[in-house]
Design a protein around this motif. Sequence first.
Motif, PDB file in Angstrom:
ATOM      1  N   LEU A 120      38.887 -82.897  16.228  1.00  0.00           N
ATOM      2  CA  LEU A 120      37.774 -83.839  16.127  1.00  0.00           C
ATOM      3  C   LEU A 120      37.591 -84.333  14.699  1.00  0.00           C
ATOM      4  CD1 LEU A 120      35.197 -82.057  18.460  1.00  0.00           C
ATOM      5  CD2 LEU A 120      36.450 -84.164  18.937  1.00  0.00           C
ATOM      6  N   SER A 121      37.736 -83.439  13.743  1.00  0.00           N
ATOM      7  CA  SER A 121      37.569 -83.834  12.341  1.00  0.00           C
ATOM      8  C   SER A 121      38.602 -84.884  11.938  1.00  0.00           C
ATOM      9  CB  SER A 121      37.700 -82.600  11.438  1.00  0.00           C
ATOM     10  OG  SER A 121      36.679 -81.665  11.732  1.00  0.00           O
ATOM     11  N   GLU A 122      39.787 -84.811  12.544  1.00  0.00           N
ATOM     12  CA  GLU A 122      40.867 -85.738  12.215  1.00  0.00           C
ATOM     13  C   GLU A 122      40.788 -87.039  13.020  1.00  0.00           C
ATOM     14  OE1 GLU A 122      44.208 -82.254  11.210  1.00  0.00           O
ATOM     15  OE2 GLU A 122      44.224 -83.316  13.136  1.00  0.00           O
ATOM     16  N   SER A 123      40.012 -87.017  14.130  1.00  0.00           N
ATOM     17  CA  SER A 123      40.124 -88.129  15.073  1.00  0.00           C
ATOM     18  C   SER A 123      38.824 -88.862  15.380  1.00  0.00           C
ATOM     19  CB  SER A 123      40.693 -87.616  16.412  1.00  0.00           C
ATOM     20  OG  SER A 123      41.853 -86.852  16.209  1.00  0.00           O
ATOM     21  N   ALA A 124      37.688 -88.262  15.045  1.00  0.00           N
ATOM     22  CA  ALA A 124      36.408 -88.893  15.413  1.00  0.00           C
ATOM     23  C   ALA A 124      35.733 -89.475  14.180  1.00  0.00           C
ATOM     24  CB  ALA A 124      35.490 -87.864  16.063  1.00  0.00           C
ATOM     25  N   HIS A 125      35.140 -90.659  14.353  1.00  0.00           N
ATOM     26  CA  HIS A 125      34.347 -91.251  13.289  1.00  0.00           C
ATOM     27  C   HIS A 125      33.001 -90.518  13.236  1.00  0.00           C
ATOM     28  CE1 HIS A 125      37.292 -94.393  12.944  1.00  0.00           C
ATOM     29  NE2 HIS A 125      37.130 -94.774  14.218  1.00  0.00           N
ATOM     30  N   GLY A 126      32.483 -90.314  12.052  1.00  0.00           N
ATOM     31  CA  GLY A 126      31.197 -89.653  11.920  1.00  0.00           C
ATOM     32  C   GLY A 126      31.329 -88.226  11.427  1.00  0.00           C
ATOM     33  N   ARG A 127      30.214 -87.509  11.514  1.00  0.00           N
ATOM     34  CA  ARG A 127      30.138 -86.151  10.970  1.00  0.00           C
ATOM     35  C   ARG A 127      30.452 -85.138  12.070  1.00  0.00           C
ATOM     36  NH1 ARG A 127      25.236 -83.005   9.960  1.00  0.00           N
ATOM     37  NH2 ARG A 127      24.125 -84.796  10.822  1.00  0.00           N
ATOM     38  N   VAL A 128      31.315 -84.193  11.760  1.00  0.00           N
ATOM     39  CA  VAL A 128      31.690 -83.139  12.716  1.00  0.00           C
ATOM     40  C   VAL A 128      31.390 -81.794  12.053  1.00  0.00           C
ATOM     41  CG1 VAL A 128      33.555 -82.086  14.050  1.00  0.00           C
ATOM     42  CG2 VAL A 128      33.516 -84.574  13.704  1.00  0.00           C
ATOM     43  N   GLU A 129      30.565 -80.988  12.721  1.00  0.00           N
ATOM     44  CA  GLU A 129      30.189 -79.703  12.124  1.00  0.00           C
ATOM     45  C   GLU A 129      30.342 -78.578  13.149  1.00  0.00           C
ATOM     46  OE1 GLU A 129      26.538 -79.468  10.054  1.00  0.00           O
ATOM     47  OE2 GLU A 129      26.684 -81.503   9.236  1.00  0.00           O
ATOM     48  N   HIS A 130      30.767 -77.443  12.647  1.00  0.00           N
ATOM     49  CA  HIS A 130      30.943 -76.254  13.485  1.00  0.00           C
ATOM     50  C   HIS A 130      29.645 -75.438  13.403  1.00  0.00           C
ATOM     51  CE1 HIS A 130      33.438 -72.390  14.422  1.00  0.00           C
ATOM     52  NE2 HIS A 130      32.853 -72.879  15.491  1.00  0.00           N
ATOM     53  N   VAL A 131      28.649 -75.802  14.186  1.00  0.00           N
ATOM     54  CA  VAL A 131      27.341 -75.164  14.065  1.00  0.00           C
ATOM     55  C   VAL A 131      27.383 -73.701  14.494  1.00  0.00           C
ATOM     56  CG1 VAL A 131      26.085 -77.320  14.282  1.00  0.00           C
ATOM     57  CG2 VAL A 131      26.627 -75.997  16.339  1.00  0.00           C
ATOM     58  N   ALA A 132      28.330 -73.351  15.370  1.00  0.00           N
ATOM     59  CA  ALA A 132      28.435 -71.955  15.808  1.00  0.00           C
ATOM     60  C   ALA A 132      28.826 -71.035  14.661  1.00  0.00           C
ATOM     61  CB  ALA A 132      29.457 -71.829  16.939  1.00  0.00           C
ATOM     62  N   ALA A 133      29.313 -71.618  13.559  1.00  0.00           N
ATOM     63  CA  ALA A 133      29.707 -70.798  12.419  1.00  0.00           C
ATOM     64  C   ALA A 133      28.510 -70.172  11.731  1.00  0.00           C
ATOM     65  CB  ALA A 133      30.517 -71.632  11.424  1.00  0.00           C
ATOM     66  N   TRP A 134      27.320 -70.788  11.886  1.00  0.00           N
ATOM     67  CA  TRP A 134      26.143 -70.208  11.233  1.00  0.00           C
ATOM     68  C   TRP A 134      25.019 -69.835  12.190  1.00  0.00           C
ATOM     69  CZ3 TRP A 134      27.394 -75.432  10.042  1.00  0.00           C
ATOM     70  CH2 TRP A 134      26.529 -76.390  10.560  1.00  0.00           C
ATOM     71  N   ILE A 162      39.991 -65.340  21.304  1.00  0.00           N
ATOM     72  CA  ILE A 162      40.494 -66.601  21.850  1.00  0.00           C
ATOM     73  C   ILE A 162      39.442 -67.704  21.691  1.00  0.00           C
ATOM     74  CG2 ILE A 162      41.301 -67.758  23.942  1.00  0.00           C
ATOM     75  CD1 ILE A 162      43.247 -65.697  22.853  1.00  0.00           C
ATOM     76  N   GLY A 163      38.167 -67.356  21.914  1.00  0.00           N
ATOM     77  CA  GLY A 163      37.104 -68.343  21.805  1.00  0.00           C
ATOM     78  C   GLY A 163      37.006 -68.927  20.405  1.00  0.00           C
ATOM     79  N   SER A 164      37.085 -68.069  19.402  1.00  0.00           N
ATOM     80  CA  SER A 164      37.018 -68.556  18.020  1.00  0.00           C
ATOM     81  C   SER A 164      38.200 -69.465  17.706  1.00  0.00           C
ATOM     82  CB  SER A 164      37.008 -67.360  17.053  1.00  0.00           C
ATOM     83  OG  SER A 164      35.846 -66.586  17.238  1.00  0.00           O
ATOM     84  N   ALA A 165      39.374 -69.073  18.191  1.00  0.00           N
ATOM     85  CA  ALA A 165      40.568 -69.896  17.944  1.00  0.00           C
ATOM     86  C   ALA A 165      40.429 -71.268  18.608  1.00  0.00           C
ATOM     87  CB  ALA A 165      41.807 -69.170  18.459  1.00  0.00           C
ATOM     88  N   GLY A 166      39.870 -71.303  19.817  1.00  0.00           N
ATOM     89  CA  GLY A 166      39.700 -72.574  20.525  1.00  0.00           C
ATOM     90  C   GLY A 166      38.707 -73.486  19.816  1.00  0.00           C
ATOM     91  N   GLU A 167      37.609 -72.913  19.357  1.00  0.00           N
ATOM     92  CA  GLU A 167      36.609 -73.722  18.627  1.00  0.00           C
ATOM     93  C   GLU A 167      37.238 -74.341  17.376  1.00  0.00           C
ATOM     94  OE1 GLU A 167      33.163 -71.406  17.735  1.00  0.00           O
ATOM     95  OE2 GLU A 167      32.901 -70.758  19.813  1.00  0.00           O
ATOM     96  N   LEU A 168      37.978 -73.531  16.633  1.00  0.00           N
ATOM     97  CA  LEU A 168      38.564 -74.045  15.383  1.00  0.00           C
ATOM     98  C   LEU A 168      39.635 -75.097  15.661  1.00  0.00           C
ATOM     99  CD1 LEU A 168      38.794 -70.710  13.346  1.00  0.00           C
ATOM    100  CD2 LEU A 168      37.145 -72.580  13.083  1.00  0.00           C
ATOM    101  N   ALA A 169      40.398 -74.898  16.728  1.00  0.00           N
ATOM    102  CA  ALA A 169      41.446 -75.875  17.078  1.00  0.00           C
ATOM    103  C   ALA A 169      40.822 -77.213  17.458  1.00  0.00           C
ATOM    104  CB  ALA A 169      42.312 -75.337  18.213  1.00  0.00           C
ATOM    105  N   LEU A 170      39.752 -77.181  18.269  1.00  0.00           N
ATOM    106  CA  LEU A 170      39.098 -78.430  18.658  1.00  0.00           C
ATOM    107  C   LEU A 170      38.372 -79.059  17.470  1.00  0.00           C
ATOM    108  CD1 LEU A 170      38.462 -80.401  20.908  1.00  0.00           C
ATOM    109  CD2 LEU A 170      36.417 -79.061  21.438  1.00  0.00           C
ATOM    110  N   LEU A 171      37.767 -78.230  16.651  1.00  0.00           N
ATOM    111  CA  LEU A 171      37.095 -78.741  15.451  1.00  0.00           C
ATOM    112  C   LEU A 171      38.070 -79.513  14.569  1.00  0.00           C
ATOM    113  CD1 LEU A 171      34.346 -78.518  13.817  1.00  0.00           C
ATOM    114  CD2 LEU A 171      35.484 -76.691  12.551  1.00  0.00           C
ATOM    115  N   LYS A 172      39.262 -78.988  14.414  1.00  0.00           N
ATOM    116  CA  LYS A 172      40.283 -79.656  13.595  1.00  0.00           C
ATOM    117  C   LYS A 172      40.665 -81.003  14.208  1.00  0.00           C
ATOM    118  CE  LYS A 172      44.764 -78.745  11.393  1.00  0.00           C
ATOM    119  NZ  LYS A 172      45.513 -79.884  11.873  1.00  0.00           N
TER     120      LYS A 172
END
Length: 283
Positions: free
Chosen positions: A146-160, A134-144
Motif C-alpha cells: 500500500l505504501s508503494e501503490s496508494a496515494h495518500g497517507r498509509v499508517e500501521h496503526v496496529a503497531a502502537w 504469520i499475522g504480523s508478516a501479513g500486515e507488514l507485507a500489505l503495508l509495504k
Amino acid sequence: MPVPPEPVLRAAVRWLEKLPASGVARVRALFTTHSDFSDLTPTQYDAAYSWIREAGLLEDLRSGVPVQCRVFDTAMVSSGMPWFQDADLLVRRPDELPEDALRAAEALGLTQEEAYAQVHSVWGKVDTEERSRIGSAGELALLKLLSESAHGRVEHVAAWSDGYGYDIFVDAERFSAHIEVKTTTRRGRLTVYISRNEYETMLRDPAWELVTVRLTPELRITAVAAVPKKWIADHVPSDRTMRGRWESCRLDIPSEVPVAGIPSLAPILAETAPPLLTGAAAP
C-alpha cells in the motif's frame, strides 16, 4: 523429528523424574546399574537423553506440569506430523486421535481422554504463536504494498495500539480506508478469527474493510482479497441472551466469497499498482 519409539519415551520420563535431584552422570549410572531400570537398554536411555535435550525439555526441570504430559506434548509438537497442523478440524473427539498419538499416550500411561486434552491444549498454544507470527508478516507485507501503490497517507496503526479495530489506516483526499488484515499460509482453507471489537468497528465504521493476505511458507505475499461485510455479518454468532455475548469467533470463509484485490481502494491506487491490489490477480 519423528515421535520417539515407546522405550525412548519411557526413558525420557525417567530422566525428567530423576534429573531435578541428581546430575546427568549419576542418573546415567543409576539407569545402567540398578535392576529397577534394567528393562531399558543404555542405548535407549542415551537416545532419550539426546531427545529431551534437543527438544528443550532440560530447560525447565522443575516445571509443575506432570512429566508424562510434558513428554507427550513435546512429542506431538516436535514430530512434524501432518495432521497436527489441522488438529482442530481432524481430531474433534478422543476416538479420532491418530495412531501415532495413541501409541505415544499408551507408552506414557495417558488415557485416550487425557491425550485428547493434551493435543488440543498444545495445538492451541502452537496455533496462537504461529497466527501471531504469520499475522504480523501479513500486515507488514500489505503495508509495504500500500505504501508503494496508494496515494495518500498509509499508517500501521496496529503497531502502537490494538484498540482501533483495524490494522492499517489509509487516508487520501476525500477518502479513507481502515483495513483489518487476516493472514494465512494455507492453501485451500481460509479460516480467520474476528474479535468483538473488530466486528463492532465494522458495524459503525463505513471505511472498515476485512482484507485477507495469503503468504507462502517463506512469507512472500501471493494473494490479497476483500471479504464482503454482509457475509461477515451473516455468519458471526448471535447473542441469545442479555447475560452472555461472544468476544471472539472463528469464520471459515468459502473460497468463492473473497473478492480479488481491494476494490474499495481503486480511486486512490497508482496506475503502477500491482495486480495483487487491483484484483487482476486471483485471490
